[in-house]
Design an enzyme around this catalytic site. Structure first.
Site, PDB file in Angstrom:
ATOM      1  N   LYS A  52       0.773  -1.006  -0.027  1.00  0.00           N
ATOM      2  CA  LYS A  52       0.094   0.081   0.094  1.00  0.00           C
ATOM      3  C   LYS A  52       0.821   1.198   0.015  1.00  0.00           C
ATOM      4  O   LYS A  52       0.575   2.187  -0.609  1.00  0.00           O
ATOM      5  CB  LYS A  52      -0.822   0.127   1.304  1.00  0.00           C
ATOM      6  CG  LYS A  52      -1.879  -0.977   1.263  1.00  0.00           C
ATOM      7  CD  LYS A  52      -2.613  -1.338   2.450  1.00  0.00           C
ATOM      8  CE  LYS A  52      -3.642  -2.755   2.173  1.00  0.00           C
ATOM      9  NZ  LYS A  52      -4.569  -2.965   3.519  1.00  0.00           N
ATOM     10  N   GLN A  96      -4.720  -1.732   9.757  1.00  0.00           N
ATOM     11  CA  GLN A  96      -4.473  -3.202   9.113  1.00  0.00           C
ATOM     12  C   GLN A  96      -5.136  -4.273   9.906  1.00  0.00           C
ATOM     13  O   GLN A  96      -4.676  -4.541  11.177  1.00  0.00           O
ATOM     14  CB  GLN A  96      -3.047  -3.544   8.742  1.00  0.00           C
ATOM     15  CG  GLN A  96      -2.853  -4.536   7.969  1.00  0.00           C
ATOM     16  CD  GLN A  96      -3.314  -4.845   6.642  1.00  0.00           C
ATOM     17  OE1 GLN A  96      -3.213  -3.837   5.912  1.00  0.00           O
ATOM     18  NE2 GLN A  96      -3.912  -5.930   6.349  1.00  0.00           N
ATOM     19  N   ASP A 119     -11.036   2.135   4.023  1.00  0.00           N
ATOM     20  CA  ASP A 119     -11.426   0.679   3.844  1.00  0.00           C
ATOM     21  C   ASP A 119     -12.652   0.356   3.714  1.00  0.00           C
ATOM     22  O   ASP A 119     -13.350  -0.560   2.872  1.00  0.00           O
ATOM     23  CB  ASP A 119     -10.955  -0.023   5.001  1.00  0.00           C
ATOM     24  CG  ASP A 119      -9.553  -0.710   4.977  1.00  0.00           C
ATOM     25  OD1 ASP A 119      -9.086  -0.899   3.606  1.00  0.00           O
ATOM     26  OD2 ASP A 119      -8.920  -1.029   5.702  1.00  0.00           O
TER      27      ASP A 119
END
Ligand code: NAD
Length: 291
Positions: A52, A96, A119
């Site tokens: 990312k 994460q 997200d």
């Protein structure tokens, strides 16, 4: 049979995003800023966050990774999230997953400001998505929609069978494909589904997202079906240098000849996921969803 190349689509979308960012920055605006929080030292999570970071740099974003030890308290993490929520220099951030067991994923997800939830896991974004309102879409289902769009695969009126009902893949996928514009008739299968083979065999479009290597076999797939393989399972292999290889949820060699389109693993859905995160971050910087 047409092999869907996630690599090719991701590359094309990456260029589009980079161009948009260059124009944005060229207008004197601040580069979009994505922050990732990484707790502990799980190998796969470190790899994902590394990807990312790399992709952010490639499209012209500013990116920051906040690394914390696995033994931080939930309270401490919530405090860090609160700081990011209030930081005007941060457009979007992700935590994460998975988190260490003593930290509640749902409390953490709910603490993120929906306007910065790139997200798309916050219940506000999930709810807006379900209602067809503008929202940050979860990356994997969004990436799959991009693949269908790129290959101009007809979806209206098609019977779509999604296998797997997770909050991040199967369920949002089933919901999105049933919405106006995609117009599929969707069946959502899961571990308690009866006659799974018969259900899957009816699918014009099959999305396999159950995480069981080579589960979908040729006898479950209708001739001419579109098969999207989301699964990633790492298995030992004596044929690769690394000693392991990745398998999808579809038994590719026997299923592929029956399909009109199919995604490979790796190189299918995988490369699309990070692109969707980049799309969401750009939207966050431009305040396209919430104004
Ligand atoms: P999950 O474990 O949260 O959910 C799996 C789902 O599959 C569950 O809803 C369960 O009911 C269903 N299931 C399990 N066994 C089944 C069976 N025998 N028959 C029918 N349904 C069954 O998984 P997830 O997070 O949705 O991920 C699914 C797979 O996709 C995993 O392999 C994961 O690694 C992969 N994945 C890939 C990407 C990508 O970028 N390509 C992104 C996310 C997840």
């Amino acid at each position: 049979m047409i092999l869907i190349s996630g690599k090719e689509v991701a590359e094309s979308l990456k260029k589009e995003i980079a161009t948009e960012v260059a124009i944005w920055v060229g207008e004197g605006k601040r580069a979009p800023h994505l922050v990732a929080i990484l707790v502990g030292n799980d190998g796969a999570s470190q790899t994902y966050v590394g990807h990312k970071e790399k992709m952010s740099a490639e499209v012209g974003f500013r990116s920051t990774v906040l690394r914390f030890d696995a033994d931080i308290t939930e309270e401490f993490l919530l405090g860090e999230i609160d700081k990011l929520n209030r930081d005007p220099e941060v457009d979007g951030f992700i935590v994460q997953l998975p988190l260490p067991e003593h930290i509640s994923e749902s409390r953490v997800t709910e603490a993120i400001d929906p306007r910065k939830d790139v997200d798309g896991f916050h219940p506000v974004n999930t709810g807006r998505m379900m209602m067809g309102m503008p929202s940050y879409l979860p990356a994997t289902p969004d990436g799959i929609l991009e693949l269908l769009k790129y290959y101009k695969i007809e979806t209206a009126g098609k019977k779509c069978v999604v296998i797997g009902r997770s909050n991040i893949v199967g369920r949002p996928m089933a919901n999105l494909l049933s919405q106006k514009g995609w117009d599929c008739t969707v069946t959502l299968c899961h571990s308690r589904t009866k006659n799974l083979k018969e259900e899957v065999a009816q699918g014009d479009i099959i999305v396999a997202a159950l995480g069981k290597a080579e589960f979908v076999t040729a006898d479950m797939v209708k001739e001419g079906a579109v098969v999207i393989d989301v699964g990633i399972t790492r298995v030992a292999s004596d044929k690769t240098k690394s000693g392991w290889k990745l398998l999808g949820d579809v038994k590719f060699d026997e299923v592929a000849p029956r399909c009109s389109y199919i995604t490979p693993v790796p190189g299918g859905v995988g490369p699309m996921t990070i692109i969707s995160l980049m799309k969401n971050t750009l939207k966050a910087a431009k305040k396209e969803i919430y104004g």
